[in-house]
Design an enzyme around this catalytic site. Structure first.
Site, PDB file in Angstrom:
ATOM      1  N   HIS A 148       0.837  -1.201   0.000  1.00  0.00           N
ATOM      2  CA  HIS A 148       0.000   0.000   0.000  1.00  0.00           C
ATOM      3  C   HIS A 148       0.875   1.256   0.000  1.00  0.00           C
ATOM      4  O   HIS A 148       0.573   2.234  -0.693  1.00  0.00           O
ATOM      5  CB  HIS A 148      -0.913   0.012   1.231  1.00  0.00           C
ATOM      6  N   HIS A 203       1.059  -3.970   8.918  1.00  0.00           N
ATOM      7  CA  HIS A 203       2.476  -3.766   8.637  1.00  0.00           C
ATOM      8  C   HIS A 203       3.193  -3.186   9.844  1.00  0.00           C
ATOM      9  O   HIS A 203       2.596  -2.483  10.661  1.00  0.00           O
ATOM     10  CB  HIS A 203       2.670  -2.816   7.444  1.00  0.00           C
TER      11      HIS A 203
END
Length: 254
Positions: A148, A203
């Site tokens: 992302h 993440h």
């Protein structure tokens, strides 16, 4: 003038990169051992993405499409550069996609929520023998770098640089502040997307930093390749004094 054959080669390069991206995106990642002292890093709850992948793709495709359309309509002189920018952006996007997916499977770093992915119903200790859905588990080993972050930054950095070039913020004094704010808004959007990946436990912060940096570097390099900074209205045009660049001593007598 670029020939049809050269155009075909350029398109083929991008198609091949995207095929490689799809291949590595579905490939089995490296099964990295988890040491007892680092279990806390991967013991966060599984949550839904704040920015789901379909939303990310919509932003990465829709935002440039809107910007280029506006430039085409309201600035007819930009059409040639818009075509170059579209070529550059598609290369940067496909190259970033391939590199992100490739590095993910090489590193195989577990996500912050990996343990719950591995053992969704009961806790276990052997993280190479997970009982969770296999696709979910494998995806849980693709934390580094953040996709992302890299995708959002490769697109937004490129568009920010292109907007700065077309709005001539470095070579004009008219509405300089407003133009500058408009040009950094895409970076704010990319930063928001990147930070959200740590908030939903998908993440680690290192994944986000490296992904953002990689996307930015690719965007900058490809922008220089297609829209060289030595050209007029470049984002890095050297200051001029009396129609001469600073450092030009040709007007002085020896």
């Amino acid at each position: 003038m670029i020939s049809s054959r050269e155009n075909l080669i350029e398109i083929t390069v991008r198609v091949v990169l995207m095929i490689l991206f799809r291949y590595y995106d579905k490939a089995t990642p490296f099964i990295r051992q988890i040491q007892p002292e680092e279990i806390w890093l991967y013991n966060n709850p599984v949550t839904k993405s704040y920015v789901p992948s379909p939303i990310l793709w919509s932003i990465c495709i829709g935002f440039p499409a809107i910007c280029f359309t506006l430039f085409f309509i309201f600035d007819p002189t930009s059409r040639k550069e818009c075509k170059l920018a579209i070529s550059g952006l598609t290369l940067a996007f496909s190259l970033n996609a391939f590199l992100t997916a490739y590095i993910k499977i090489l590193v195989g770093r577990p996500r912050p929520d990996f343990i719950e992915r591995c053992f969704p119903l009961e806790k276990g200790t052997d993280f190479t023998q997970c009982i969770g859905p296999i696709d979910h588990v494998y995806d849980g080993r693709k934390s580094f770098p953040s996709g992302h972050s890299s995708f959002s930054f490769v697109v937004m950095v490129f568009m920010s640089m292109f907007s700065a070039r077309r709005l001539k913020i470095w070579t004009t004094e008219r509405l300089r502040g407003l133009k500058f704010i408009l040009c950094i808004l895409p970076l704010l959007l990319a930063t928001t997307i990147a930070i959200s990946r740590t908030c939903d436990y998908h993440h680690h912060y290192q994944d986000v930093i490296v992904g953002s940096g990689m996307g930015s570097l690719i965007a900058y390099a490809v922008f220089q390749l297609y829209l060289k900074t030595g050209a007029t209205n470049s984002i890095m045009v050297k200051p001029m004094i009396n129609n001469k660049k600073i450092g030009d001593c040709s007007s002085f007598s020896k």
